[in-house]
Scaffold this motif. Structure first.
Motif, short mmCIF file in Angstrom:
data_model
loop_
_atom_site.label_atom_id
_atom_site.label_comp_id
_atom_site.label_asym_id
_atom_site.label_seq_id
_atom_site.Cartn_x
_atom_site.Cartn_y
_atom_site.Cartn_z
N LYS A 22 26.67 -25.73 38.93
CA LYS A 22 27.09 -26.95 39.14
C LYS A 22 27.80 -27.65 38.05
N PHE A 23 27.25 -27.25 36.73
CA PHE A 23 27.66 -27.92 35.48
C PHE A 23 29.34 -27.32 35.31
N VAL A 24 29.71 -26.41 36.17
CA VAL A 24 30.86 -25.72 35.66
C VAL A 24 32.19 -26.72 35.64
N PRO A 25 32.31 -27.87 36.45
CA PRO A 25 33.46 -28.48 36.60
C PRO A 25 33.18 -29.78 35.67
N LEU A 26 32.05 -29.81 34.89
CA LEU A 26 31.87 -31.15 34.28
C LEU A 26 32.22 -30.95 32.73
N ALA A 27 32.78 -32.13 32.39
CA ALA A 27 33.39 -32.17 30.82
C ALA A 27 32.08 -32.73 29.82
N THR A 28 32.18 -31.78 28.64
CA THR A 28 30.99 -32.06 27.85
C THR A 28 30.96 -33.52 27.39
N ALA A 29 31.98 -34.24 27.08
CA ALA A 29 32.20 -35.55 26.82
C ALA A 29 31.42 -36.50 27.76
N ILE A 168 23.34 -24.95 28.75
CA ILE A 168 24.22 -25.15 27.65
C ILE A 168 25.58 -25.01 28.30
N VAL A 169 26.45 -26.24 27.66
CA VAL A 169 27.85 -26.38 28.42
C VAL A 169 28.63 -26.56 27.10
N GLY A 170 29.83 -25.79 27.50
CA GLY A 170 30.86 -25.85 26.18
C GLY A 170 32.15 -25.85 26.75
N ASP A 171 33.05 -26.63 26.16
CA ASP A 171 34.43 -26.70 26.45
C ASP A 171 35.21 -26.91 25.18
N ASP A 172 36.68 -27.48 25.16
CA ASP A 172 37.33 -27.39 24.09
C ASP A 172 36.63 -28.25 22.90
N ASP A 173 36.04 -29.43 23.57
CA ASP A 173 35.32 -30.57 22.56
C ASP A 173 34.02 -29.78 21.76
N GLY A 174 33.57 -28.95 22.25
CA GLY A 174 32.24 -28.48 21.58
C GLY A 174 31.20 -28.14 22.61
N VAL A 175 29.98 -28.12 22.24
CA VAL A 175 28.86 -27.89 23.18
C VAL A 175 27.86 -29.03 23.31
N VAL A 176 27.35 -29.07 24.41
CA VAL A 176 26.12 -30.10 24.71
C VAL A 176 25.08 -29.42 25.23
N VAL A 177 23.87 -29.75 25.16
CA VAL A 177 22.47 -29.38 25.66
C VAL A 177 21.96 -30.18 26.41
N VAL A 178 21.60 -29.59 27.74
CA VAL A 178 20.96 -30.47 28.71
C VAL A 178 19.62 -29.97 28.88
N PRO A 179 18.58 -30.80 28.51
CA PRO A 179 17.01 -30.59 28.48
C PRO A 179 16.91 -30.01 30.13
N LYS A 180 16.28 -28.97 30.14
CA LYS A 180 15.96 -28.21 31.49
C LYS A 180 15.38 -29.44 32.73
N GLN A 181 14.41 -30.22 32.01
CA GLN A 181 13.72 -31.24 33.21
C GLN A 181 14.46 -32.11 33.58
N ASP A 182 15.66 -32.54 32.69
CA ASP A 182 16.47 -33.50 33.00
C ASP A 182 17.86 -33.02 33.77
N ALA A 183 17.88 -31.60 34.12
CA ALA A 183 19.09 -31.15 34.61
C ALA A 183 19.62 -31.89 35.86
N LEU A 184 18.76 -32.27 36.67
CA LEU A 184 19.34 -32.82 38.05
C LEU A 184 19.93 -33.84 37.92
N THR A 185 19.10 -35.15 37.33
CA THR A 185 19.68 -36.39 36.98
C THR A 185 20.76 -36.41 36.02
N VAL A 186 20.91 -35.65 35.08
CA VAL A 186 22.23 -35.40 34.21
C VAL A 186 23.37 -35.31 34.92
N LEU A 187 23.26 -34.03 36.03
CA LEU A 187 24.46 -33.55 36.78
C LEU A 187 24.74 -34.66 37.58
N GLU A 188 23.91 -35.49 38.37
CA GLU A 188 24.24 -36.40 39.57
C GLU A 188 24.97 -37.50 38.59
N GLN A 189 24.43 -38.07 37.46
CA GLN A 189 25.09 -39.19 36.71
C GLN A 189 26.38 -38.82 36.31
#
Ligand SMILES: O=C([O-])CC(=O)C(=O)O
Ligand SMILES: [Mg+2]
Length: 223
Positions: A22-29, A168-189
């Motif tokens: 589900k993180f595939v369409p999300l921008a790192t920014a 781990i998510v990366g695109d042309d801007d660079g790389v972000v790290v989503v802590p696994k325990q926060d993944a669902l909240t980060v995805l929704e927001q």
């Protein structure tokens, strides 16, 4: 027994593939914005691929001395399809820690990408490959293979802590790290922010205006 400096931890708790995808369409920014604008690796960690790269997967971590990639080779053998190998080589500048042979082997094993705070080499070949690789520049000088290091302990890469199983998510801007325990909240927001930003862009073109309440409030305060 695990000995600090040579720990190899085999079991990694991974999040379900459906959640990671589900993180595939999300921008790192946007992902970084919902994490308080933290947890984005610094600008030294750059894509080594052609523009349009997209990296998403579950972290396997490797800590090595800046000149020695033996533990990277161990991690390649341990990784599962969809994993991303994130390497903390202390931000070394002297030796390339990853090259094209490593990348071909990673691709053949279904590894989703490689991130390292060291240089790489064989950069032209890597640029043409479909394996996303992020690194701190390039040099022809290759790595030693002496063996010390850790696999799947907490590391730091691009000034961000990384734990095994983090997304781990990366695109042309660079790389972000989503802590696994926060993944669902980060995805929704992040999905909400992406919707809000699309609405803002539409409104700008529809009205020629950009309603920024926060700016008015700020000007009010500084009067
Ligand atoms: O020697 C190494 O381990 C790095 C390298 O050039 C390759 O993987 O092609
Ligand atoms: Mg090579």
């Amino acid at each position: 027994m695990n000995v600090l400096g040579s720990n190899i931890i085999k079991d990694v708790e991974r999040l379900p593939k459906e959640l990671i995808n589900k993180f595939v369409p999300l921008a790192t920014a946007n992902i970084s914005d919902v994490m308080g604008r933290f947890r984005a690796m610094d600008f030294t960690i750059q894509s080594m691929n052609k523009p349009g790269v997209h990296l998403v997967g579950s972290a396997i971590t490797v800590r090595i001395h800046p000149t020695d990639n033996a533990m990277v080779h161990r991690a390649l053998d341990m990784a599962q399809p969809g994993d991303i190998i994130v390497i903390d080589a202390f931000g070394g500048r002297e030796n390339a820690i990853v090259g094209e042979l490593i990348c071909h082997y990673a691709m053949a094993r279904g590894i989703a990408g490689i991130v390292t705070n060291s240089p790489i080499r064989d950069s032209l070949a890597i640029r043409e490959m479909d394996l996303p690789v992020y690194a701190r520049g390039k040099t022809p000088r290759g790595p030693l293979k002496e063996g010390s290091g850790e696999i799947n302990t907490t590391i730091s890469c691009g000034t961000v802590p990384v734990n095994p199983g983090d997304i781990i998510v990366g695109d042309d801007d660079g790389v972000v790290v989503v802590p696994k325990q926060d993944a669902l909240t980060v995805l929704e927001q992040t999905l909400l922010i992406q919707q809000e930003e699309s609405a803002i862009i539409k409104e700008i073109y529809a009205t020629g205006e950009w309603n920024r309440k926060w700016l008015n409030n700020l000007l009010h305060k500084t009067k």
